[in-house]
Scaffold this active site. Structure first.
Site, mmCIF file in Angstrom:
data_model
loop_
_atom_site.group_PDB
_atom_site.id
_atom_site.type_symbol
_atom_site.label_atom_id
_atom_site.label_comp_id
_atom_site.label_asym_id
_atom_site.label_seq_id
_atom_site.Cartn_x
_atom_site.Cartn_y
_atom_site.Cartn_z
ATOM 1 N N THR A 90 77.860 76.180 71.975
ATOM 2 C CA THR A 90 78.585 74.888 72.111
ATOM 3 C C THR A 90 77.904 73.895 71.370
ATOM 4 O O THR A 90 76.520 72.891 71.536
ATOM 5 C CB THR A 90 79.683 74.642 72.799
ATOM 6 O OG1 THR A 90 78.643 74.083 73.786
ATOM 7 C CG2 THR A 90 80.407 75.814 73.771
ATOM 8 N N SER A 94 75.107 68.426 65.354
ATOM 9 C CA SER A 94 74.314 67.033 65.760
ATOM 10 C C SER A 94 73.355 68.424 67.222
ATOM 11 O O SER A 94 73.050 68.998 68.213
ATOM 12 C CB SER A 94 74.905 66.482 65.679
ATOM 13 O OG SER A 94 74.702 66.307 67.234
ATOM 14 N N GLY A 95 71.919 67.324 66.885
ATOM 15 C CA GLY A 95 70.804 66.589 67.978
ATOM 16 C C GLY A 95 71.003 68.785 68.030
ATOM 17 O O GLY A 95 70.246 69.486 67.476
ATOM 18 N N TYR A 272 78.395 60.968 83.695
ATOM 19 C CA TYR A 272 77.793 61.680 82.757
ATOM 20 C C TYR A 272 76.706 62.756 83.739
ATOM 21 O O TYR A 272 76.503 63.729 83.808
ATOM 22 C CB TYR A 272 76.633 61.004 81.897
ATOM 23 C CG TYR A 272 76.004 61.756 80.282
ATOM 24 C CD1 TYR A 272 76.303 62.775 79.989
ATOM 25 C CD2 TYR A 272 74.492 61.780 81.396
ATOM 26 C CE1 TYR A 272 74.879 63.564 79.284
ATOM 27 C CE2 TYR A 272 73.449 62.111 81.266
ATOM 28 C CZ TYR A 272 73.716 63.867 79.751
ATOM 29 O OH TYR A 272 73.034 64.339 78.990
HETATM 30 P P1 NDP Z 1 74.204 65.279 69.892
HETATM 31 O O1 NDP Z 1 75.296 64.238 70.152
HETATM 32 O O2 NDP Z 1 73.851 64.930 69.485
HETATM 33 O O3 NDP Z 1 75.571 66.552 70.551
HETATM 34 C C1 NDP Z 1 75.899 67.273 71.565
HETATM 35 C C2 NDP Z 1 77.445 67.390 70.558
HETATM 36 O O4 NDP Z 1 78.105 68.044 71.660
HETATM 37 C C3 NDP Z 1 77.780 66.918 69.414
HETATM 38 O O5 NDP Z 1 77.667 68.747 68.149
HETATM 39 C C4 NDP Z 1 79.562 67.142 69.770
HETATM 40 O O6 NDP Z 1 79.861 66.783 68.132
HETATM 41 C C5 NDP Z 1 79.533 67.436 70.863
HETATM 42 N N1 NDP Z 1 80.893 67.314 71.692
HETATM 43 C C6 NDP Z 1 81.018 66.751 72.157
HETATM 44 N N2 NDP Z 1 82.296 66.075 72.531
HETATM 45 C C7 NDP Z 1 82.679 67.548 72.215
HETATM 46 C C8 NDP Z 1 83.910 68.204 72.241
HETATM 47 N N3 NDP Z 1 84.970 67.691 72.960
HETATM 48 N N4 NDP Z 1 84.008 69.478 71.563
HETATM 49 C C9 NDP Z 1 83.514 69.971 71.457
HETATM 50 N N5 NDP Z 1 82.128 69.308 71.153
HETATM 51 C C10 NDP Z 1 81.636 68.363 71.947
HETATM 52 O O7 NDP Z 1 73.853 65.027 71.522
HETATM 53 P P2 NDP Z 1 72.250 65.953 72.525
HETATM 54 O O8 NDP Z 1 72.232 66.993 71.273
HETATM 55 O O9 NDP Z 1 71.730 65.165 72.838
HETATM 56 O O10 NDP Z 1 73.240 66.348 73.855
HETATM 57 C C11 NDP Z 1 72.716 67.978 73.513
HETATM 58 C C12 NDP Z 1 72.862 68.320 75.254
HETATM 59 O O11 NDP Z 1 72.021 68.249 75.609
HETATM 60 C C13 NDP Z 1 73.907 67.867 76.119
HETATM 61 O O12 NDP Z 1 74.265 68.619 77.426
HETATM 62 C C14 NDP Z 1 72.723 66.742 77.065
HETATM 63 O O13 NDP Z 1 73.455 66.857 78.264
HETATM 64 C C15 NDP Z 1 71.401 67.606 76.560
HETATM 65 N N6 NDP Z 1 70.691 66.665 77.634
HETATM 66 C C16 NDP Z 1 69.955 65.322 75.888
HETATM 67 C C17 NDP Z 1 69.149 65.070 76.225
HETATM 68 C C18 NDP Z 1 68.952 63.711 75.410
HETATM 69 O O14 NDP Z 1 67.570 63.455 75.660
HETATM 70 N N7 NDP Z 1 69.726 63.924 74.355
HETATM 71 C C19 NDP Z 1 68.409 65.103 77.620
HETATM 72 C C20 NDP Z 1 68.819 66.404 78.606
HETATM 73 C C21 NDP Z 1 69.650 66.798 78.685
HETATM 74 P P3 NDP Z 1 80.347 65.927 66.681
HETATM 75 O O15 NDP Z 1 79.343 66.205 65.772
HETATM 76 O O16 NDP Z 1 81.853 66.186 66.614
HETATM 77 O O17 NDP Z 1 80.221 64.908 67.929
HETATM 78 MG MG1 PMR Z 2 65.145 57.060 81.378
HETATM 79 C C1 PMR Z 2 59.471 60.257 83.190
HETATM 80 C C2 PMR Z 2 60.230 59.174 83.278
HETATM 81 C C3 PMR Z 2 61.627 59.240 82.685
HETATM 82 C C4 PMR Z 2 61.864 60.527 81.549
HETATM 83 C C5 PMR Z 2 61.557 61.637 81.107
HETATM 84 C C6 PMR Z 2 63.983 59.617 81.369
HETATM 85 C C7 PMR Z 2 64.782 60.827 80.368
HETATM 86 N N1 PMR Z 2 63.350 58.493 81.428
HETATM 87 C C8 PMR Z 2 62.605 57.943 82.751
HETATM 88 C C9 PMR Z 2 62.614 56.834 83.028
HETATM 89 C C10 PMR Z 2 63.523 56.134 82.895
HETATM 90 N N2 PMR Z 2 64.663 55.732 82.199
HETATM 91 C C11 PMR Z 2 63.245 54.375 83.629
HETATM 92 C C12 PMR Z 2 61.592 53.379 83.976
HETATM 93 C C13 PMR Z 2 63.635 54.052 83.022
HETATM 94 C C14 PMR Z 2 63.947 51.940 83.921
HETATM 95 C C15 PMR Z 2 63.669 51.404 82.450
HETATM 96 C C16 PMR Z 2 64.984 54.278 82.585
HETATM 97 C C17 PMR Z 2 66.159 53.674 81.355
HETATM 98 C C18 PMR Z 2 67.094 54.373 81.297
HETATM 99 C C19 PMR Z 2 68.355 54.159 80.648
HETATM 100 C C20 PMR Z 2 69.099 52.715 80.429
HETATM 101 N N3 PMR Z 2 66.871 55.649 80.905
HETATM 102 C C21 PMR Z 2 68.059 56.806 80.599
HETATM 103 C C22 PMR Z 2 69.022 55.386 80.608
HETATM 104 C C23 PMR Z 2 70.011 55.864 79.601
HETATM 105 O O1 PMR Z 2 71.156 55.614 79.057
HETATM 106 C C24 PMR Z 2 69.735 57.627 79.528
HETATM 107 C C25 PMR Z 2 70.605 58.266 80.013
HETATM 108 O O2 PMR Z 2 70.955 58.044 81.466
HETATM 109 O O3 PMR Z 2 71.461 59.143 79.532
HETATM 110 C C26 PMR Z 2 72.660 59.328 80.511
HETATM 111 C C27 PMR Z 2 68.675 58.126 80.321
HETATM 112 C C28 PMR Z 2 67.961 58.919 79.932
HETATM 113 N N4 PMR Z 2 66.327 58.841 80.331
HETATM 114 C C29 PMR Z 2 65.643 60.209 80.308
HETATM 115 C C30 PMR Z 2 66.530 61.071 79.584
HETATM 116 C C31 PMR Z 2 66.662 62.312 79.506
HETATM 117 C C32 PMR Z 2 67.563 60.421 79.714
HETATM 118 C C33 PMR Z 2 69.138 60.416 78.574
HETATM 119 C C34 PMR Z 2 69.843 61.884 78.584
HETATM 120 C C35 PMR Z 2 70.171 62.692 79.724
HETATM 121 O O4 PMR Z 2 70.107 62.810 80.262
HETATM 122 O O5 PMR Z 2 71.143 63.307 79.356
#
Ligand code: NDP
Ligand code: PMR
Length: 397
Positions: A90, A94-95, A272
């Protein structure tokens, strides 16, 4: 640069928390305008291209591309070779989802069903990733509509393909939203899409997975570090907390009940993170209920911080600018889309990752290991309750 990013990021975070800015303009161009014009361009381009292709791009909701399924092939010596695996991913437009689809497709061992809400975007993404046409099929799925989920399952079954692995990857993240938005059925959008849409999808497709004759059948639900309060990242406010599930039980509609699972005030970032806790709990509940009986491997993972993906599209521009260098040089948690795709592809197909009920992570050398979930994300009683409430909400109980 590193120090600079460290100094500014927390303040960007506090601007977001205090002002809850919805401004998504960058250099005077509204992000939504940009997206609109981009999608018009895409739509025109793909329409032109699609005329040269065999299928018709019809009404998106009913989109299904039906091709002849692969069959087990007989090797010349009469020995059976393993047929191509069939994997649904799913959010493969992207991503992480796209990178995983690409990594799997290019092995030639997998046919990837890209389950996406935007057919044209997915088609363009697959092409620009260089995926060979015979290794993927795009099928429409909008997880923010339970009708669409059911329609997808029907379409998939009609395609005649087996289901060997299901990857629940799609997600939305709405950190700057001041007010909640809702799915077709009226659930807050992040939990509705990331958890409830996937919950229905995986429950319905469990039967299809059971029927697969593939040597290793898997159901993978992507989790995250930010839903785990036993980590530094999981302690950045707002923290995930499902509370006693009173908002979820009420249907997250924001009218007669809260739009948040714990019954609190709407907060997009928390919604989220809560949805990710539900994803990780759901995986474990599947494992407890079905692993022994079906042999299916249930797994979740944290793929690393893929700071460049579309997940952060709704965040303020300053965040999007500083987040990648912050993760690269300060937390060192950054991972490229390509690397993250290889990680998830490993969870799909690596013969050594068959253990069920596991939350995978990767160390600095990119070696996989079984990670510990936070107390809440591994609470069996909460997992059961989330399961029971969710099945009522999606109409399964
Ligand atoms: P992206 O936004 O690049 O990808 C998300 C995907 O989900 C897109 O293909 C988007 O479609 C699709 N999507 C959103 N809404 C719907 C919907 N209603 N129906 C079907 N598809 C939908 O994000 P990521 O690749 O970063 O995220 C992928 C996964 O990885 C998520 O589960 C996220 O929680 C997880 N993740 C990401 C991290 C990160 O650092 N980025 C870290 C940890 C986990 P469209 O292209 O049409 O927008
Ligand atoms: Mg985070 C080891 C430290 C670490 C890691 C691995 C992440 C991952 N982050 C870390 C630390 C911190 N972050 C710290 C110290 C801060 C305060 C400055 C910080 C802030 C921050 C923000 C505002 N981080 C974020 C955000 C987001 O908006 C992102 C988020 O929470 O999305 C839900 C995010 C993230 N940090 C990560 C990862 C993987 C995310 C995003 C994605 C996710 O969980 O899907």
């Amino acid at each position: 640069m590193a120090l600079h990013a460290a100094a500014i990021l927390p303040s960007a975070f506090s601007i977001l928390k205090e002002g809850k800015s919805k401004d998504s303009t960058f250099l005077g161009i509204s992000l939504s305008d940009h997206v609109k014009s981009d999608s018009i361009y895409t739509s025109l381009r793909i329409k032109r291209e699609s005329k040269q292709r065999k299928f018709i791009v019809g009404p998106i909701r009913a989109q299904a591309v039906v091709e002849a399924p692969e069959v087990a092939q007989a090797a010349p010596a009469g020995k059976k070779t393993l047929r191509q695996g069939s994997v649904v991913v799913t959010g493969a437009s992207s991503g992480l989802g796209l990178a995983t689809a690409k990594a799997l497709a290019e092995t030639g061992k997998w046919h990837v069903i890209m389950a996406c809400r935007d057919f044209l975007k997915a088609e363009r993404a697959a092409k620009s990733a260089g995926m060979a046409k015979e290794n993927y099929t795009i099928m429409h799925l909008d997880l923010a509509s339970l009708d669409s989920v059911r329609q997808f399952v029907d379409n998939f079954r009609r395609s005649g393909r087996p289901l060997d692995v299901l990857v629940c990857n799609a997600a939305v993240y709405l950190p700057t939203a001041k007010e909640p938005t809702f799915t077709a059925e009226g659930f807050e959008l992040s939990v509705g899409t990331n958890h409830l849409g996937h919950f229905l999808l995986s429950r319905l497709l469990l039967d299809d997975l059971k029927q697969s004759d593939y040597p290793s059948k898997r159901l993978i639900i992507v989790g995250s570090i930010t839903g785990n309060t036993n980590t530094l990242a999981g302690n950045v406010p707002p923290k995930a907390n499902l509370g006693d599930l009173r908002g979820l039980a009420g249907g997250l509609n924001g009218l007669n009940t809260s739009s948040m699972i714990d019954g609190g005030e709407f907060d997009g970032a928390k919604a989220y993170k809560d949805s990710k806790v539900c994803n990780m709990l759901t995986m474990q509940e599947f494992h407890r209920r079905y692993h022994e009986e079906t042999g299916i491997t249930f797994a979740s993972l944290y793929p690393g911080c893929i700071a460049t993906t579309g997940l952060f599209r709704e965040h303020i521009p300053l965040f999007r600018l500083l987040f990648p260098p912050f993760q690269k040089y300060i937390t060192k948690g950054f991972v490229s889309e390509e690397e993250s795709g290889k990680r998830l592809a490993q969870v799909v197909s690596d013969p050594s990752l068959t253990k069920s009920g596991v939350y995978w992570s990767w160390n600095k050398d990119s070696a996989s290991f079984e990670n510990q979930l936070s107390q809440e994300a591994s609470d069996a009683e909460k997992a059961r309750k989330v399961w029971e409430v969710s099945e009522k909400l999606v109409g399964l109980a």
